[in-house]
Design an enzyme around this catalytic site. Structure first.
Site: not given
Ligand code: LLP
Length: 427
Positions: A239, A281-284, A320, A324, A351, A380
């Site tokens: 997150g 668990e970083p993603g973004r 996005r 959002y 379209c 994303y």
């Molecule tokens: N762990 C869990 C259980 C999650 O559900 C998520 C994201 C993450 C880790 C990674 O979160 P991050 O660090 O990336 O914020 N599509 C949306 C974001 C959806 C996130 C879903 N879960 C967007 O484009 O903003």
């Protein structure tokens, strides 16, 4: 950036566009590596084992998983497809965490037989399926129970995960159910209960949200321990915010890691719990800012009150803004120093009226053929891309120190109809 040309990790954006075509998502590989390292180096504790687990839903491909593996991080997957990529890329399956609120029986079988290390269990029915299948094939795995801690993070409602009625996990208030799940796990010879997981949302700017999450989860751990269950591991999800526009001030990685570690130490002392491992668990935050999408400007158009700049992609490669209301910055890649005398709306080619990438942004006068670079598209974007209007997904390029390699090729017309068939169904 040098003079008036956009350079990405030593490579001129225009040159990538010329050789690979547009749209193309260009990642600075050095930036991804830097972020991975920043997390692994900052997320350390003298009292706990720590693990950084990359959330592959943000962006995945073989080349990305290679970087994650080299950084020594784990991998969060939420589907058979994401898990298959991990397996195919030679990712250590022991370090894979399998998430998701509706894992199919097939996915559960795949996860266990492919050796995925840990399940993040969403609900009781799923728990029983996992226990039963692991027993059938006599393979061991670990389990974290996903808890909804009801901590609210101020983010878009679609990406909030801990509100009262969220579909994810078991409410922290359902203590009897949590105990019953731990009890079922303790009776399993093959599935070992290791701890709890929670995730409070995405694009979070507040340090307090994490501290609150940890305090709340620590109370649950204390409750579990009082009931005779040792909780080894706490995974507090991802997150962490990224910088998209000047409205965003993400917490720097070392700072957010320090906050989490300190909050955990404080909670361990406050509630007298004996945790062994802490995970995030970083993603973004690992890939977002490393990615830039290059488009070619097509036509421009004036309407009653707007000046449109049309580009050769749009909501099909970046949903996005439409989904959002996400905001982005952009530049013309070969006019970086030119005065921004226009205010334009950057629209995609789909379209759909909502296919607007950026509203009202200052830009130098754009002409057909210019390369428009949209920043912070690394998370994303590709992973949520679609073939709406039968537009092929863009290519993906990794640039590093003046060199570039295409890691995902552009989808062709042939790819788009490769799945068509005419096969009678036998009943
Ligand atoms: N762990 C869990 C259980 C999650 O559900 C998520 C994201 C993450 C880790 C990674 O979160 P991050 O660090 O990336 O914020 N599509 C949306 C974001 C959806 C996130 C879903 N879960 C967007 O484009 O903003």
């Amino acid at each position: 950036m040098s003079d008036s040309t956009l350079i990405i990790d030593g490579v001129r954006a225009k040159d990538i566009a010329a050789s690979v075509g547009t749209p193309v998502i260009v990642y600075s590989q050095s930036e991804i590596e830097k972020r991975l390292m920043e997390f692994t180096e900052s997320f350390k504790s003298p009292r706990l084992n720590t693990k950084v687990v990359y959330a592959s839903k943000a962006f995945s491909c073989g080349a990305m998983l290679e970087l994650v593996k080299n950084a020594g991080c784990g991998l969060d997957v939420v589907s058979g497809g994401e898990m298959y990529l991990a397996k195919k890329s030679g990712f250590p399956m022991e370090d894979v965490l399998f998430h998701g609120n509706n894992k199919t029986p097939r996915e559960i079988e795949e996860a266990i037989s492919w050796g995925a290390g840990t399940f993040v269990i969403d609900n009781r029915l799923e728990l029983r399926r996992i226990i039963s299948y692991a027993k059938d094939i006599k393979r061991k795995c670990r389990a974290l129970i996903r808890i909804n801690p009801h901590i609210s993070a101020h983010t878009h409602s679609y990406i909030m995960t801990a509100d009262l009625d969220s579909k994810f996990g078991i409410s922290i208030d359902s203590r009897d159910e949590i105990l019953a799940m731990m009890d079922e796990l303790s009776g399993s010879e093959y599935v070992e209960f290791t701890g709890f997981h929670a995730h409070i949302g995405s694009q979070i700017f507040e340090k307090d949200a994490y501290a609150g999450e940890i305090d709340t989860m620590a109370q649950l751990i204390a409750f579990a321990e009082k009931n005779g269950c040792f909780v080894k591991c706490l995974d507090i999800g991802g997150g962490f915010a990224a910088y998209y526009t000047s409205e965003d001030s993400p917490i720097p990685v070392p700072e957010v890691c320090r906050t989490i570690i300190d909050a955990c130490h404080t909670a361990m002392d406050k509630y007298g719990i004996r945790l062994e491992t802490l995970m995030i668990e970083p993603g973004r935050s690992i890939v977002a800012e490393a990615g830039t999408t290059l488009y070619t400007v097509g036509d421009t158009k004036r309407t009653y009150s707007k000046k449109y700049v049309f580009v050769d992609g749009g909501m099909c490669d970046n949903i996005r803004p439409a989904l959002y209301g996400a905001k982005y910055r952009c530049d013309l890649a070969e006019k970086m120093d030119a005065e921004k005398t226009d205010t334009v709306t950057v629209a995609g080619k789909c379209c759909e009226s909502g296919d607007i990438l950026i509203h009202d942004i200052p830009l130098p006068p754009a002409e057909p053929g210019d390369i428009l670079a949209v920043y912070t598209t690394g998370a994303y974007g590709y992973s949520m891309a679609s073939n709406y209007n039968r537009i092929g997904r863009p290519a993906v390029v990794f640039a590093k120190n003046g060199k570039a390699r295409c890691v995902i090729r552009r989808e062709t017309y042939e790819d788009l109809d490769a799945l068509e068939c005419s096969r009678d169904i036998e009943f």
